[in-house]
Write a protein that holds these residues in place. Structure first.
Motif, mmCIF file in Angstrom:
data_model
loop_
_atom_site.group_PDB
_atom_site.id
_atom_site.type_symbol
_atom_site.label_atom_id
_atom_site.label_comp_id
_atom_site.label_asym_id
_atom_site.label_seq_id
_atom_site.Cartn_x
_atom_site.Cartn_y
_atom_site.Cartn_z
ATOM 1 N N PHE A 1 -7.441 6.950 3.637
ATOM 2 C CA PHE A 1 -7.758 8.578 3.661
ATOM 3 C C PHE A 1 -6.686 9.107 2.765
ATOM 4 O O PHE A 1 -5.569 8.784 2.403
ATOM 5 N N GLY A 2 -7.241 10.390 2.504
ATOM 6 C CA GLY A 2 -6.345 11.269 1.936
ATOM 7 C C GLY A 2 -5.425 10.756 0.612
ATOM 8 O O GLY A 2 -6.501 10.428 -0.276
ATOM 9 N N PHE A 3 -4.525 11.117 0.517
ATOM 10 C CA PHE A 3 -3.466 10.674 -0.678
ATOM 11 C C PHE A 3 -3.020 9.365 -0.718
ATOM 12 O O PHE A 3 -2.314 8.924 -1.568
ATOM 13 N N SER A 4 -3.195 8.647 0.570
ATOM 14 C CA SER A 4 -3.130 7.131 0.594
ATOM 15 C C SER A 4 -3.724 6.061 0.060
ATOM 16 O O SER A 4 -5.130 6.742 -0.277
ATOM 17 N N ASP A 5 -3.268 5.255 -0.339
ATOM 18 C CA ASP A 5 -4.067 4.030 -1.289
ATOM 19 C C ASP A 5 -5.568 3.825 -0.403
ATOM 20 O O ASP A 5 -5.509 3.801 0.876
ATOM 21 N N LYS A 6 -6.405 3.463 -0.977
ATOM 22 C CA LYS A 6 -7.804 3.086 -0.567
ATOM 23 C C LYS A 6 -8.236 1.544 -1.126
ATOM 24 O O LYS A 6 -9.148 1.811 -2.056
ATOM 25 N N PRO A 7 -7.489 0.749 -0.587
ATOM 26 C CA PRO A 7 -7.849 -0.463 -1.236
ATOM 27 C C PRO A 7 -9.377 -1.123 -1.008
ATOM 28 O O PRO A 7 -9.727 -0.891 0.142
ATOM 29 N N ARG A 8 -9.930 -1.792 -1.758
ATOM 30 C CA ARG A 8 -11.262 -2.339 -1.587
ATOM 31 C C ARG A 8 -11.267 -3.801 -2.219
ATOM 32 O O ARG A 8 -10.953 -3.745 -3.487
ATOM 33 N N PRO A 9 -11.767 -4.832 -1.668
ATOM 34 C CA PRO A 9 -12.242 -4.889 -0.509
ATOM 35 C C PRO A 9 -10.783 -4.778 0.577
ATOM 36 O O PRO A 9 -9.907 -5.278 0.195
ATOM 37 N N HIS A 10 -11.137 -4.463 1.967
ATOM 38 C CA HIS A 10 -10.094 -4.465 2.582
ATOM 39 C C HIS A 10 -10.566 -4.314 4.118
ATOM 40 O O HIS A 10 -11.493 -3.762 4.333
ATOM 41 N N ARG A 11 -9.947 -5.057 5.210
ATOM 42 C CA ARG A 11 -10.307 -5.129 6.496
ATOM 43 C C ARG A 11 -9.342 -3.928 7.135
ATOM 44 O O ARG A 11 -8.313 -4.015 7.910
ATOM 45 N N GLN B 1 0.947 -1.233 -0.103
ATOM 46 C CA GLN B 1 -0.058 -0.070 -0.001
ATOM 47 C C GLN B 1 1.055 1.168 -0.015
ATOM 48 O O GLN B 1 1.888 1.458 0.563
ATOM 49 N N ASN B 2 0.455 2.337 -0.759
ATOM 50 C CA ASN B 2 1.289 3.401 -0.911
ATOM 51 C C ASN B 2 0.644 4.540 0.226
ATOM 52 O O ASN B 2 -0.509 4.777 0.068
ATOM 53 N N ILE B 3 1.551 4.903 0.971
ATOM 54 C CA ILE B 3 1.246 5.639 2.187
ATOM 55 C C ILE B 3 1.993 7.175 1.973
ATOM 56 O O ILE B 3 2.990 7.153 1.834
ATOM 57 N N PHE B 4 1.157 8.009 2.092
ATOM 58 C CA PHE B 4 1.475 9.560 1.878
ATOM 59 C C PHE B 4 1.762 10.191 3.059
ATOM 60 O O PHE B 4 1.095 9.773 4.021
ATOM 61 N N TYR B 5 3.031 10.872 3.221
ATOM 62 C CA TYR B 5 3.672 11.528 4.356
ATOM 63 C C TYR B 5 3.988 12.801 3.836
ATOM 64 O O TYR B 5 4.672 13.109 2.803
ATOM 65 N N ARG B 6 4.317 13.543 4.858
ATOM 66 C CA ARG B 6 4.995 14.712 4.579
ATOM 67 C C ARG B 6 6.180 14.838 5.967
ATOM 68 O O ARG B 6 5.617 14.463 7.117
#
Length: 285
Positions: free
Chosen positions: A98-108, A46-51
């Motif tokens: 959330f936000g600019f991070s990935d939003k996988p579906r389906p996902h727990r 999963q690609n997770i956005f951060y600053r």
């Protein structure tokens, strides 16, 4: 004549189909700038956005910011510059979903996963042996509680602050609402594309109930300094009941109460008051 509910159902299907295919709105210049000043790391595909901003010269202090539901790291935009004047590193992420991070579906989606993502980000940045100051809000409060429960070794037992503005899992407290109240953040750009995705994300509410003893217990047993920054108009945590309960359960925690008109998003509604309250707490050590 067909039953009214059949007619409503027949009308709702095409409307829902149209809604689900509406393209997301264009990002504002402010959000485009926020995204361009950040980056991504990978957590389990999963690609997770951060600053990650470098700030105060001569300070080694690091702060990690945990946002709430249903928003993003942009919730911290109004106090970001102020934090960089106090901390050497100011870091915020968008939780998965959330936000600019990935939003996988389906996902727990789970609080446990989000806590592991925070730990993953800290390792990714090479800060796992560094003392970390933690500032959280709403959904992020529960993630912070899970991190406390794990006895977060990387910060040498000095978790500097939890901004506990929404704790529906708080012992003995039953919130009047299960979603953020009437004070809406205009920073939200988490596009909840359909009901199934929304339901998946909202499982954190049930998780709070199921693991209440674990997460409230983490606050009660922790030896790290805790601080509450509270808006009295918060509909999620009504005044004065919530504040009375908080002080009863966590008598060692310090508290800052903002002006009477401040509600559920104090860092956006009163960034100056919020920042001053937080820095006064941090600088007391």
């Amino acid at each position: 004549m067909k039953e009214w509910w059949v007619q409503v159902g027949l009308l709702s299907v095409p409307l829902l189909a149209v809604y689900l295919h509406i393209p997301p709105p264009k990002l504002s210049p402010a959000l485009l700038s926020w995204r361009s000043s950040g980056g991504y790391f990978t957590y389990k595909d999963q690609n997770i956005f951060y600053r990650d901003s470098t700030g105060a010269v001569g300070s080694s202090d690091v702060i990690v910011l945990l946002h709430g539901f249903p928003t993003s790291s942009y919730d911290w935009c109004k106090i970001w510059e102020g934090l960089t004047q106090r901390f050497h590193r100011v870091i915020a992420l968008d939780f998965v979903g959330f936000g600019f991070s990935d939003k996988p579906r389906p996902h727990r989606y789970s609080i446990f996963e989000q806590a592991s993502i925070v730990e993953g980000l800290v390792r990714h940045l090479g800060l796992h042996h560094q003392r970390i100051n933690l500032l959280s809000h709403d959904y992020g409060d529960t993630v912070a509680q899970e991190l406390l429960h794990r006895d977060w070794e990387m910060q040498s037992k000095t978790l500097a602050a939890l901004q506990l503005c929404s704790l529906p899992s708080f012992q003995g407290f039953s919130p009047k609402r299960t979603t953020p109240g009437s004070s809406r953040s205009t920073s939200s750009h988490c596009l909840l594309c359909n009901k199934r995705f929304l339901f998946s994300i909202l499982q954190y509410i049930n998780q709070r109930k199921k693991h209440r003893d674990r997460w409230v217990g983490a606050l009660m047993s922790s030896s790290v300094p805790l601080h509450l920054i509270y808006g009295p108009l918060d509909p999620v945590n009504p005044h004065p009941e919530f504040l009375q309960l908080y002080k009863k359960v966590l008598p060692m925690s310090t508290v800052s109460v903002l002006d009477d008109h401040i509600s559920h998003y104090p860092q956006l509604e009163d960034p100056t008051g919020f920042l001053n309250a937080y820095l006064n707490f941090i600088n007391s050590f």
